[in-house]
Design an enzyme around this catalytic site. Structure first.
Site, mmCIF file in Angstrom:
data_model
loop_
_atom_site.group_PDB
_atom_site.id
_atom_site.type_symbol
_atom_site.label_atom_id
_atom_site.label_comp_id
_atom_site.label_asym_id
_atom_site.label_seq_id
_atom_site.Cartn_x
_atom_site.Cartn_y
_atom_site.Cartn_z
ATOM 1 N N LYS A 156 -11.656 -16.711 -31.926
ATOM 2 C CA LYS A 156 -11.665 -16.937 -33.380
ATOM 3 C C LYS A 156 -11.012 -15.781 -34.129
ATOM 4 O O LYS A 156 -10.238 -15.989 -35.045
ATOM 5 C CB LYS A 156 -13.102 -17.066 -33.921
ATOM 6 C CG LYS A 156 -13.924 -18.180 -33.335
ATOM 7 C CD LYS A 156 -15.290 -18.274 -34.016
ATOM 8 C CE LYS A 156 -16.168 -17.042 -33.894
ATOM 9 N NZ LYS A 156 -16.624 -16.711 -32.551
ATOM 10 N N ARG A 173 -23.277 -19.656 -38.773
ATOM 11 C CA ARG A 173 -23.676 -19.657 -37.364
ATOM 12 C C ARG A 173 -25.004 -20.353 -37.148
ATOM 13 O O ARG A 173 -25.467 -20.440 -36.006
ATOM 14 C CB ARG A 173 -23.825 -18.224 -36.882
ATOM 15 C CG ARG A 173 -22.649 -17.706 -36.056
ATOM 16 C CD ARG A 173 -22.853 -16.235 -35.949
ATOM 17 N NE ARG A 173 -22.387 -15.589 -34.778
ATOM 18 C CZ ARG A 173 -21.283 -14.830 -34.747
ATOM 19 N NH1 ARG A 173 -20.505 -14.753 -35.793
ATOM 20 N NH2 ARG A 173 -20.993 -14.171 -33.667
ATOM 21 N N ARG A 222 -16.180 -3.267 -27.255
ATOM 22 C CA ARG A 222 -17.319 -3.428 -28.168
ATOM 23 C C ARG A 222 -18.656 -3.193 -27.464
ATOM 24 O O ARG A 222 -18.873 -3.669 -26.356
ATOM 25 C CB ARG A 222 -17.320 -4.842 -28.741
ATOM 26 C CG ARG A 222 -16.518 -4.947 -30.000
ATOM 27 C CD ARG A 222 -16.378 -6.368 -30.439
ATOM 28 N NE ARG A 222 -17.651 -7.085 -30.530
ATOM 29 C CZ ARG A 222 -17.762 -8.272 -31.112
ATOM 30 N NH1 ARG A 222 -16.706 -8.852 -31.647
ATOM 31 N NH2 ARG A 222 -18.923 -8.894 -31.157
ATOM 32 N N ARG A 253 -25.780 -13.628 -26.582
ATOM 33 C CA ARG A 253 -24.904 -14.191 -27.617
ATOM 34 C C ARG A 253 -24.446 -15.596 -27.256
ATOM 35 O O ARG A 253 -24.357 -16.477 -28.123
ATOM 36 C CB ARG A 253 -23.710 -13.263 -27.867
ATOM 37 C CG ARG A 253 -24.131 -12.034 -28.679
ATOM 38 C CD ARG A 253 -23.195 -10.854 -28.487
ATOM 39 N NE ARG A 253 -21.851 -11.132 -28.923
ATOM 40 C CZ ARG A 253 -20.747 -10.609 -28.364
ATOM 41 N NH1 ARG A 253 -20.865 -9.792 -27.326
ATOM 42 N NH2 ARG A 253 -19.587 -10.895 -28.822
#
Ligand code: AMP
Length: 219
Positions: free
Chosen positions: A15, A90, A162, A173
């Protein structure tokens, strides 16, 4: 009527890369809630510490705080026409909050499902690297920088991995995507506002599919 483009995809679906291309080539402002939270967490305040802990654990920030941030950011002048949301909404609550915001702003919502299978997502997340200066995203497997470990545009800057791309928080996640975010696909499909795009393969092909889905010309 102007559009709010909503990119929906699991972590690692690409994304961010696609949102940046749309911004560069079509001038559509890209609002990434993940980027805003990553910036916020560097401050030395109780809220920043809470954001930092939540993100490091791979969990979601509260719907109300996230909404406040999106509302504030999208009320700026650059969002007076089309804008793109990367990583928002989300949850179904966030999707409902966004309906209210879209009404207030006089915009329609166009959602795009960027679909990638699970094995590919894991590979992408563990291979992901980014530049701390310009935010350019690379992948050691599929989109490596010209020189190993260094940004193409900032040769003095080492790429970083990250903190929440470690195996444990990636697992959380992905599970959170399945339980909290996947229902959004039905939500937008049932109201005829969802386009599906195959998110595997070459990022230029994926880009063209997204541009076609949201009705932009191919820049
Ligand atoms: P991302 O860069 O989009 O993967 O987001 C990184 C992290 O920021 C997520 O794992 C969450 O902790 C937080 N975050 C980003 N967007 C949202 C959102 N819409 N709602 C709640 N938390 C979010």
């Amino acid at each position: 009527m102007s559009k709010i483009i909503v990119l929906i995809g699991a972590p690692g679906a690409g994304k961010g890369t696609q949102a940046r291309l749309l911004q560069e080539r079509h001038g559509v402002p890209q609002i990434s809630t993940g980027d805003i939270f990553r910036e916020m967490k560097n401050a030395d305040t109780p809220l920043a510490r809470e954001v930092q802990e939540t993100m490091a654990a791979g969990k979601l920030i509260s719907d109300d705080l996230t909404y406040k941030i999106v509302r504030e950011r999208t009320s700026r002048d650059d969002c007076s026409e089309d804008y793109l949301l990367d990583g928002y909404p989300r949850t179904l609550v966030q999707a409902e909050q966004l309906e209210g915001l879209a009404d207030e702003q006089g915009k329609t919502i166009a959602a795009v499902d960027v679909d990638v299978d699970r094995a590919e997502l894991m590979r992408r997340l563990t291979g992901r690297r980014s530049c701390g200066v310009c935010g350019e995203i690379y992948n050691v497997y599929s989109k490596p920088p010209k020189v190993d470990g260094v940004c193409d545009f900032h040769p003095d800057t080492l790429l970083t991995h990250r903190a929440d791309d470690n195996e444990e928080s990636v697992g959380i996640r992905l599970a959170t995507f399945d339980t909290a975010t996947k229902p959004l696909l039905d939500y937008y499909e049932q109201s005829g506002r969802l386009a599906k795009v195959d998110g595997s393969g070459d990022f230029e092909d994926i880009y063209r599919a997204i541009v076609d889905a949201v009705g932009f010309g191919r820049n």
